[in-house]
Every structure is written in structure tokens, then in C-alpha cells.
Write an enzyme that holds these catalytic residues in place. Structure first.
Site, PDB file in Angstrom:
ATOM      1  N   ARG A 122      38.733  31.644  -9.889  1.00 44.81           N
ATOM      2  CA  ARG A 122      37.855  31.622 -11.081  1.00 44.81           C
ATOM      3  C   ARG A 122      38.361  30.664 -12.163  1.00 44.81           C
ATOM      4  NH1 ARG A 122      37.924  37.200  -9.998  1.00 44.81           N
ATOM      5  NH2 ARG A 122      36.064  37.781  -8.820  1.00 44.81           N
ATOM      6  N   LYS A 144      32.037  17.630 -16.612  1.00 48.00           N
ATOM      7  CA  LYS A 144      31.048  17.855 -15.550  1.00 48.00           C
ATOM      8  C   LYS A 144      31.767  17.691 -14.216  1.00 48.00           C
ATOM      9  CE  LYS A 144      26.601  16.624 -17.558  1.00 48.00           C
ATOM     10  NZ  LYS A 144      25.453  15.697 -17.514  1.00 48.00           N
ATOM     11  N   GLU A 186      28.309   1.201 -17.180  1.00 45.63           N
ATOM     12  CA  GLU A 186      28.386   2.365 -18.078  1.00 45.63           C
ATOM     13  C   GLU A 186      28.924   1.941 -19.457  1.00 45.63           C
ATOM     14  OE1 GLU A 186      27.054   5.201 -17.367  1.00 45.63           O
ATOM     15  OE2 GLU A 186      27.067   5.403 -15.188  1.00 45.63           O
ATOM     16  N   LYS A 225      32.065   8.702 -25.618  1.00 47.27           N
ATOM     17  CA  LYS A 225      31.769   9.843 -24.740  1.00 47.27           C
ATOM     18  C   LYS A 225      32.274  11.139 -25.384  1.00 47.27           C
ATOM     19  CE  LYS A 225      30.986  11.906 -20.544  1.00 47.27           C
ATOM     20  NZ  LYS A 225      30.738  11.839 -19.140  1.00 47.27           N
ATOM     21  N   GLU A 235      25.025  20.140 -22.585  1.00 50.08           N
ATOM     22  CA  GLU A 235      23.734  19.458 -22.516  1.00 50.08           C
ATOM     23  C   GLU A 235      22.593  20.411 -22.872  1.00 50.08           C
ATOM     24  OE1 GLU A 235      23.946  16.434 -19.436  1.00 50.08           O
ATOM     25  OE2 GLU A 235      21.781  16.582 -19.210  1.00 50.08           O
ATOM     26  N   ARG A 240      23.711  15.134 -25.425  1.00 51.05           N
ATOM     27  CA  ARG A 240      24.457  14.621 -24.263  1.00 51.05           C
ATOM     28  C   ARG A 240      23.553  13.845 -23.323  1.00 51.05           C
ATOM     29  NH1 ARG A 240      29.486  17.366 -20.996  1.00 51.05           N
ATOM     30  NH2 ARG A 240      29.694  15.677 -19.489  1.00 51.05           N
ATOM     31  N   ASN A 244      22.394   9.520 -20.373  1.00 49.84           N
ATOM     32  CA  ASN A 244      21.609   9.231 -19.173  1.00 49.84           C
ATOM     33  C   ASN A 244      20.643   8.066 -19.364  1.00 49.84           C
ATOM     34  OD1 ASN A 244      22.725  11.095 -17.379  1.00 49.84           O
ATOM     35  ND2 ASN A 244      21.646  12.755 -18.408  1.00 49.84           N
ATOM     36  N   HIS A 247      19.398   6.201 -16.371  1.00 49.75           N
ATOM     37  CA  HIS A 247      19.710   7.021 -15.203  1.00 49.75           C
ATOM     38  C   HIS A 247      18.468   7.634 -14.540  1.00 49.75           C
ATOM     39  CE1 HIS A 247      23.745   6.398 -16.598  1.00 49.75           C
ATOM     40  NE2 HIS A 247      24.287   7.213 -15.711  1.00 49.75           N
ATOM     41  N   HIS A 251      18.892   6.830 -10.931  1.00 49.76           N
ATOM     42  CA  HIS A 251      19.142   7.834  -9.888  1.00 49.76           C
ATOM     43  C   HIS A 251      18.119   7.708  -8.765  1.00 49.76           C
ATOM     44  CE1 HIS A 251      21.535  10.695 -12.732  1.00 49.76           C
ATOM     45  NE2 HIS A 251      22.334   9.920 -12.031  1.00 49.76           N
ATOM     46  N   HIS A 264      26.671   3.305  -7.978  1.00 47.92           N
ATOM     47  CA  HIS A 264      26.040   4.006  -9.101  1.00 47.92           C
ATOM     48  C   HIS A 264      25.735   3.048 -10.268  1.00 47.92           C
ATOM     49  CE1 HIS A 264      25.176   7.274 -11.871  1.00 47.92           C
ATOM     50  NE2 HIS A 264      26.086   6.799 -12.706  1.00 47.92           N
TER      51      HIS A 264
HETATM   52  P1  NAD Z   1      34.699   6.575  -6.170  1.00 41.59           P
HETATM   53  O1  NAD Z   1      35.528   7.691  -6.637  1.00 41.59           O
HETATM   54  O2  NAD Z   1      34.040   6.720  -4.844  1.00 41.59           O
HETATM   55  O3  NAD Z   1      35.580   5.245  -6.193  1.00 41.59           O
HETATM   56  C1  NAD Z   1      34.991   4.027  -5.784  1.00 41.59           C
HETATM   57  C2  NAD Z   1      35.794   3.363  -4.656  1.00 41.59           C
HETATM   58  O4  NAD Z   1      36.993   2.838  -5.203  1.00 41.59           O
HETATM   59  C3  NAD Z   1      36.222   4.308  -3.542  1.00 41.59           C
HETATM   60  O5  NAD Z   1      36.115   3.615  -2.325  1.00 41.59           O
HETATM   61  C4  NAD Z   1      37.677   4.606  -3.853  1.00 41.59           C
HETATM   62  O6  NAD Z   1      38.403   4.898  -2.678  1.00 41.59           O
HETATM   63  C5  NAD Z   1      38.132   3.313  -4.464  1.00 41.59           C
HETATM   64  N1  NAD Z   1      39.207   3.369  -5.452  1.00 41.59           N
HETATM   65  C6  NAD Z   1      39.348   4.237  -6.471  1.00 41.59           C
HETATM   66  N2  NAD Z   1      40.347   3.844  -7.276  1.00 41.59           N
HETATM   67  C7  NAD Z   1      40.872   2.725  -6.749  1.00 41.59           C
HETATM   68  C8  NAD Z   1      41.904   1.834  -7.141  1.00 41.59           C
HETATM   69  N3  NAD Z   1      42.567   1.976  -8.290  1.00 41.59           N
HETATM   70  N4  NAD Z   1      42.200   0.801  -6.325  1.00 41.59           N
HETATM   71  C9  NAD Z   1      41.486   0.607  -5.161  1.00 41.59           C
HETATM   72  N5  NAD Z   1      40.464   1.379  -4.778  1.00 41.59           N
HETATM   73  C10 NAD Z   1      40.154   2.416  -5.559  1.00 41.59           C
HETATM   74  O7  NAD Z   1      33.520   6.214  -7.197  1.00 41.59           O
HETATM   75  P2  NAD Z   1      33.419   6.138  -8.787  1.00 41.59           P
HETATM   76  O8  NAD Z   1      32.500   5.019  -9.052  1.00 41.59           O
HETATM   77  O9  NAD Z   1      34.739   6.169  -9.448  1.00 41.59           O
HETATM   78  O10 NAD Z   1      32.694   7.509  -9.133  1.00 41.59           O
HETATM   79  C11 NAD Z   1      31.432   7.823  -8.608  1.00 41.59           C
HETATM   80  C12 NAD Z   1      31.293   9.322  -8.599  1.00 41.59           C
HETATM   81  O11 NAD Z   1      31.422   9.804  -9.926  1.00 41.59           O
HETATM   82  C13 NAD Z   1      29.954   9.799  -8.085  1.00 41.59           C
HETATM   83  O12 NAD Z   1      30.166  10.890  -7.211  1.00 41.59           O
HETATM   84  C14 NAD Z   1      29.230  10.272  -9.339  1.00 41.59           C
HETATM   85  O13 NAD Z   1      28.329  11.324  -9.072  1.00 41.59           O
HETATM   86  C15 NAD Z   1      30.384  10.735 -10.180  1.00 41.59           C
HETATM   87  N6  NAD Z   1      30.132  10.729 -11.630  1.00 41.59           N
HETATM   88  C16 NAD Z   1      30.431  11.838 -12.325  1.00 41.59           C
HETATM   89  C17 NAD Z   1      30.257  11.859 -13.677  1.00 41.59           C
HETATM   90  C18 NAD Z   1      30.651  13.075 -14.456  1.00 41.59           C
HETATM   91  O14 NAD Z   1      30.367  13.150 -15.652  1.00 41.59           O
HETATM   92  N7  NAD Z   1      31.302  14.029 -13.842  1.00 41.59           N
HETATM   93  C19 NAD Z   1      29.752  10.733 -14.348  1.00 41.59           C
HETATM   94  C20 NAD Z   1      29.458   9.595 -13.607  1.00 41.59           C
HETATM   95  C21 NAD Z   1      29.661   9.594 -12.240  1.00 41.59           C
HETATM   96  N1  GLY Z   2      27.714  11.181 -17.144  1.00 38.26           N
HETATM   97  C1  GLY Z   2      26.849  11.950 -17.952  1.00 38.26           C
HETATM   98  C2  GLY Z   2      27.519  13.082 -18.626  1.00 38.26           C
HETATM   99  O1  GLY Z   2      28.713  13.247 -18.544  1.00 38.26           O
HETATM  100  O2  GLY Z   2      26.848  13.859 -19.255  1.00 38.26           O
END
Ligand code: NAD
Ligand code: GLY
Length: 365
Positions: A122, A144, A186, A225, A235, A240, A244, A247, A251, A264
Site C-alpha cells: 500500500r 503520475k 515538452e 511543472k 487534476e 494541471r 496537456n 496532447h 495522443h 511521444h
Molecule cells: P523511455 O523511458 O522509453 O526512454 C526512451 C528510450 O531511451 C528507451 O529506449 C530507453 O531505454 C532509452 N534511454 C533512457 N535513458 C537513456 C540514456 N540516458 N541513455 C541511453 N538511452 C536511454 O521513454 P521516455 O520518453 O523517457 O518516457 C515515455 C514514457 O513516459 C511513456 O510511457 C509516457 O506515458 C510516460 N510519461 C509519463 C508522464 C507522467 O507524468 N507520469 C508524463 C509524460 C510521459
Molecule cells: N504529463 C502531464 C501531467 O503530469 O499532468
């Protein structure tokens, strides 16, 4: 000297530290906030060397007790199967509530690790060590967390704030350039929604910022942020949702491309152009000069601004109806009103969206 941004959320407040050479001293930073808990270090296999290793070396030197596990790179790891494997592993290793999870990687590892921490027993504390630009400026801040279902992305998750975020700019030195650009989308978004000075500065900077500029970019993005998240953590007030911008259609574009045609940030770049055109049609105050500047900055950042052949405007619109921001089936758009300011618009005429989608290259049907 690292720059620190405080995310003020009452008893869930935390620091985001931005700078260089943070990983080699991460044990000290973690110790200052959390004492000396048992740790579970979760890392993307792609960052095992040198970044996760640097984290673990620092922890070993400081005498922390820790276990570690690597997770396959890519979106497929944000799955029920992967989190289930990790839940079982944590239980078998008898991790108790005094454990802290440390997630080292991009948004995938942050979202997965955050949900693992928020759900195991939990909820246990967790530390985010983002290694992509996107994770530094967006996903590691704000709490998130979640995983994907067959039915769609991020459909299961929880708000679970980290106890500390360490954004070490050095990790970006190994990041593939396409991933870096995706994160820049972003950053540009923050300029449009909140900070015209950031936007103008990015225009002058060019596509390959030096390390000192990168620190400033990440720091300012995290500040924005943090301001937004602290004003609307879950949100509920609508604030918040301004994050988006781009987005709603972004999306839809990502989903239509089966999450493989575009990263993305690339899909969001196209989504921002579409939202910008929609703002012109709705006469929100956004000018054609603002639109040209946005399109030019995205191009200069080597991001796409239109769709390739094969995208149906009708199918994209259908996809927006399942957007998480849709309320009672009504799609809502965040549209710019001037550089640095946006507004929420519902009841956007579908013909206007169709026309914008045609302008950016979608086929009529
Ligand atoms: P990711 O985590 O898949 O990383 C992108 C690629 O880079 C991967 O292939 C990874 O292995 C590689 N990588 C990571 N760090 C590296 C480094 N320093 N050197 C070499 N390679 C590296 O993708 P991302 O773009 O970081 O994140 C996308 C994800 O984030 C999605 O799942 C999306 O839904 C999520 N997201 C969440 C939020 C949130 O608020 N929680 C906001 C935006 C996106
Ligand atoms: N990436 C959108 C949020 O964190 O709300």
C-alpha cells in the site's frame, strides 16, 4: 552547483535537484532525505552502464543495503506482466515498508517504478532518477504513475509522489538524439503554456544546447511543472490539464501510429501545431505570427509538424473521444491565447478539427 526546485505539496513536498555529477553522490542526497533505508534499485537495461552502475557504486560506498533489478527497455515494460513480476520479486525478497524504491531510467521506468512503489504494501517511498530529457522535464515530477492495458495507455495507475528527484544532465550524453528531440517538444510546450521568455530563448538557442543551457532548460521546465502540479495535484481544478496542450490530438496520433510510428514528443509536436491552427480558427487571441513562431521552433528542434500519408482525419477524431480529458463524451482542447497562456475549450466544432487535420496532412476519411 546543482539547482533545486521544491515541489510544495504539504507533507508530500519534495526537491527536484538538477545538475551535473549528481549520480556519483546520490547516496548522500538520498541519505539526507530518507536516512538509510533498505533500497530496491530498478533500472532500464539500457542505462545499466554507466548510469545505474554509478548509482549503485555510490550506494555501496556509503554502506546502503540494496537489491537491484533491470527492466527491459521500452513501453512494453509498463505492463501488468512486468509489474506482477516485480511485485512477486519484492515479496519473495521480503521487502518491508521501510524499503525505498529507486527508479533509474526514462518515463517508462519512472511510471512503472512509481506505481510499483505506490502499490507494494500500500505504498513505500521512492526516488526518481530520470535519464531522458522527457522524464526530467515532465514524467518524474508530479506523481503520475502507472502502467498500460491492452485497451490503452496509462489506464491503471495512482498519484504517488516521489520523495526526491535527481535529474543529472550528464545522463543525457548517452541519450539517442531522437529521444532528446522528443523531450524538447515538452520543453517548447512549457514555453507556450506558461513562459514566453523561455520560448524566445529556445528560439535563439538552436537544436543542440550546451550542458549549461540544458541545466537551465530542465530547471525552468521543472519550475513550471512544479507550479502547475502544486496548484492542482490530482487534476481536479483544471489547472494541471494545461500540461496537456497538444496532447488531445497528439495522443490520437500516437495511438493511430500504434505507438511505433512516433515517439511521444513527436506526436505532441504535431498535436501542438494542430491545436495552434484550431486556436486561429476559434480566434482565441493567438495570432498567425505566434503560429509561425511555434511551427518554426518545432522545425528548428527537428520535430515533425505535419502527418505523413496514411492518417485518416475521421479515425483521429474518433480516437479523441476516448481521451482521458473527455467528459461525458465531450472532447476538450487546450488552446493557446497568446505566448505563455492557454485556455480550456469544450464544444469545439468537429468540422473545424477535420479541417485542421486536413491542413496538417490527414486524409479526409
Ligand atoms: P523511455 O523511458 O522509453 O526512454 C526512451 C528510450 O531511451 C528507451 O529506449 C530507453 O531505454 C532509452 N534511454 C533512457 N535513458 C537513456 C540514456 N540516458 N541513455 C541511453 N538511452 C536511454 O521513454 P521516455 O520518453 O523517457 O518516457 C515515455 C514514457 O513516459 C511513456 O510511457 C509516457 O506515458 C510516460 N510519461 C509519463 C508522464 C507522467 O507524468 N507520469 C508524463 C509524460 C510521459
Ligand atoms: N504529463 C502531464 C501531467 O503530469 O499532468
Amino acid at each position: 552547483m546543482p539547482d533545486t526546485v521544491r515541489v510544495p505539496l504539504g507533507d508530500r513536498s519534495y526537491d527536484v535537484v538538477v545538475g551535473s555529477s549528481l549520480l556519483g553522490n546520490c547516496a548522500e542526497s538520498i541519505g539526507e532525505v530518507l536516512g538509510k533505508p533498505r533500497l530496491f534499485v530498478l533500472f532500464d537495461e539500457a542505462v545499466a552502464l554507466p548510469w545505474a552502475q554509478q548509482v549503485m557504486d555510490s550506494l555501496s560506498t556509503a554502506g546502503f543495503a540494496f537489491d537491484h533489478v533491470s527492466v527491459p527497455s521500452g513501453e512494453k515494460s509498463k505492463s501488468v506482466a512486468e509489474i506482477s513480476r516485480l511485485w512477486e520479486m519484492m515479496a519473495q525478497r521480503a521487502f518491508t515498508r521501510d524499503t525505498t524504491l529507486v527508479a533509474v531510467g526514462g518515463g517508462v521506468i519512472g511510471d512503472l517504478g512509481g506505481f510499483l512503489a505506490g502499490s507494494y504494501l500500500r505504498g513505500i517511498p521512492f526516488v526518481q532518477i530520470p535519464t531522458t530529457l522527457l522524464a526530467m522535464v515532465d514524467s518524474s515530477v508530479g506523481g503520475k504513475t502507472g502502467i498500460n492495458l491492452q485497451a490503452g495507455k496509462n489506464l491503471v495507475g495512482a498519484f504517488w509522489q516521489p520523495a526526491l528527484v535527481l535529474a543529472d544532465i550528464d545522463t543525457l550524453s548517452t541519450l539517442p538524439i531522437e529521444e532528446f528531440r522528443s523531450g524538447m517538444a515538452e520543453v517548447i510546450k512549457y514555453g507556450v503554456i506558461r513562459d514566453p521568455d523561455l520560448f524566445s530563448w529556445l528560439e535563439q538557442l538552436g537544436p543542440n544546447p550546451a550542458a549549461a543551457d540544458l541545466t537551465r532548460i530542465v530547471h525552468r521546465s521543472v519550475q513550471i511543472k512544479a507550479e502547475v502540479v502544486s496548484g492542482d495535484e490530482r487534476e481536479t481544478t483544471g489547472l494541471r490539464a494545461i500540461l496537456n496542450f497538444g496532447h488531445t490530438l497528439g495522443h490520437a496520433i500516437e495511438a493511430e501510429g500504434a505507438y511505433s510510428a512516433f515517439r511521444h514528443g513527436e506526436a505532441i509536436a504535431i498535436g501542438m501545431v494542430a491545436a495552434s491552427l484550431l486556436a486561429l480558427k476559434r480566434e482565441t487571441g493567438w495570432s498567425s505570427d505566434d503560429h509561425s513562431r511555434l511551427e518554426k521552433l518545432l522545425k528548428q528542434s527537428e520535430l515533425p509538424t505535419s502527418l505523413p500519408k496514411g492518417y485518416s482525419a475521421r479515425r483521429l477524431i474518433d480516437r479523441t473521444r476516448v481521451d482521458k480529458k473527455a467528459v461525458s463524451g465531450q472532447v476538450r482542447y487546450i488552446l493557446p491565447t497568446s505566448l505563455g497562456s492557454v485556455k480550456f475549450v469544450k464544444g469545439v466544432d468537429e468540422n473545424a478539427v477535420l479541417s485542421v487535420l486536413h491542413e496538417i496532412g490527414a486524409a479526409p476519411e
